[in-house]
Write a protein that holds these residues in place. Structure first.
Motif, PDB file in Angstrom:
ATOM      1  N   ALA A 180      -0.245  -4.556   6.226  1.00  0.00           N
ATOM      2  CA  ALA A 180      -0.929  -4.493   4.925  1.00  0.00           C
ATOM      3  C   ALA A 180      -2.427  -4.280   5.087  1.00  0.00           C
ATOM      4  CB  ALA A 180      -0.657  -5.766   4.130  1.00  0.00           C
ATOM      5  N   TYR A 204       0.435   1.469  -5.861  1.00  0.00           N
ATOM      6  CA  TYR A 204       0.022   0.360  -5.004  1.00  0.00           C
ATOM      7  C   TYR A 204      -0.192  -0.887  -5.857  1.00  0.00           C
ATOM      8  CZ  TYR A 204      -2.680  -2.719  -2.049  1.00  0.00           C
ATOM      9  OH  TYR A 204      -3.122  -3.817  -1.355  1.00  0.00           O
ATOM     10  N   MET A 237       3.959  -4.229   4.575  1.00  0.00           N
ATOM     11  CA  MET A 237       4.145  -3.551   3.296  1.00  0.00           C
ATOM     12  C   MET A 237       5.633  -3.400   2.971  1.00  0.00           C
ATOM     13  SD  MET A 237       1.085  -3.047   2.225  1.00  0.00           S
ATOM     14  CE  MET A 237       1.335  -1.899   0.842  1.00  0.00           C
TER      15      MET A 237
END
Length: 263
Positions: A180, A204, A237
């Motif tokens: 991340a 996002y 992520m």
């Protein structure tokens, strides 16, 4: 002792029961939980070794893993020989014993306080995780280090890739190996993501549920752990389709497929 058995035998495969029996012969009071990973997926194996081993849990823990594609040597095998057994000690005292193959140790290599080869036969059985390795794992878990061999240097273990599918959870969320802290985007910024051969728009988000229903989010997920010195946390992520299934959106990709941001 709580034992996590991570292997690629297959969902519901009796191999898990066979290995569990052997472990309980040596550690009769242990509790064993089995986790199956896709066949030959050392990436998923390594990801879950770190996720389970580096996060809080019972004080006495052993992670026993076996995902052995036997890809360390392309020549014909003698006596079913395969990749060797290794031992790792994590900062929180968790013992990790299993085959050193592919990415199995990649996610923990920079955290491990000790990394050693274990001096047991690399052959002797097609089913080494049942017939050869359990007694060694149990001995190490109980503090007998007489089987430890040479130090295994982290430089000889591959780094984890930063562009792959690590796991697909039960909701169809795609866990990735993208750190991340390498993503420099603003909340609600649009991105284009390719997983395998499928491309999709995404948004996002710094928190998955902050996106509207039906929106594909590219966001820091629930998986991660702290650095060895406690200085910062690692987060990975995820691709998350609120009210839907990101795995289906991307054509049901497999673990280890490439993920690329193309916009």
């Amino acid at each position: 002792m709580f034992i996590t058995l991570i292997a690629d035998y297959g969902n519901g495969d009796p191999a898990f029961a066979e290995v569990t029996q052997r472990l309980l012969m040596a550690l009769p009071k242990a509790q064993i939980h089995s986790l199956t990973v896709p066949a030959f997926s050392t990436l998923a194996t390594g990801f879950w070794i770190a996720q389970l081993g580096l996060n809080p849990g019972p004080v006495e823990r052993l992670i026993y893993h076996n995902c052995a594609p036997r890809q360390d040597d392309k020549q014909p095998r003698q006596d079913n020989e395969g990749e060797g057994l290794t031992y790792a000690l994590l900062p929180n005292g968790v013992t990790v014993v299993g085959v050193n193959a592919g990415y199995s140790l990649s996610f923990i290599k920079k955290y491990a306080q000790r990394l050693h080869i274990v001096k047991v036969s690399r052959g002797g059985s097609q089913f080494r995780s049942r017939d050869v390795f359990p007694n060694a794992a149990a001995a190490i878990a109980q503090g007998d280090f007489s089987l430890l061999g040479e130090v295994l240097h982290p430089s000889n273990i591959p780094d984890p890739p930063s562009d792959r599918v690590a796991w697909i959870d039960g909701y169809g969320n795609i866990k990735t190996t993208i750190p991340a802290d390498t993503v420099n985007l603003k909340p609600e910024e649009k991105v284009v993501v390719r997983v395998g051969d499928v491309v999709s728009d995404a948004v996002y988000s710094d928190g998955s549920f902050k996106v509207p229903e039906g929106t594909l989010a590219f966001a820091p997920g629930s998986s991660g752990w702290s650095m060895a010195d406690g200085s910062k946390s690692v987060r990975w992520m995820e691709l998350f389709l609120r009210g839907g299934n990101a795995w289906e959106r991307f054509g049901r990709p497999r673990v280890n497929q490439f993920i690329t941001r193309i916009g």
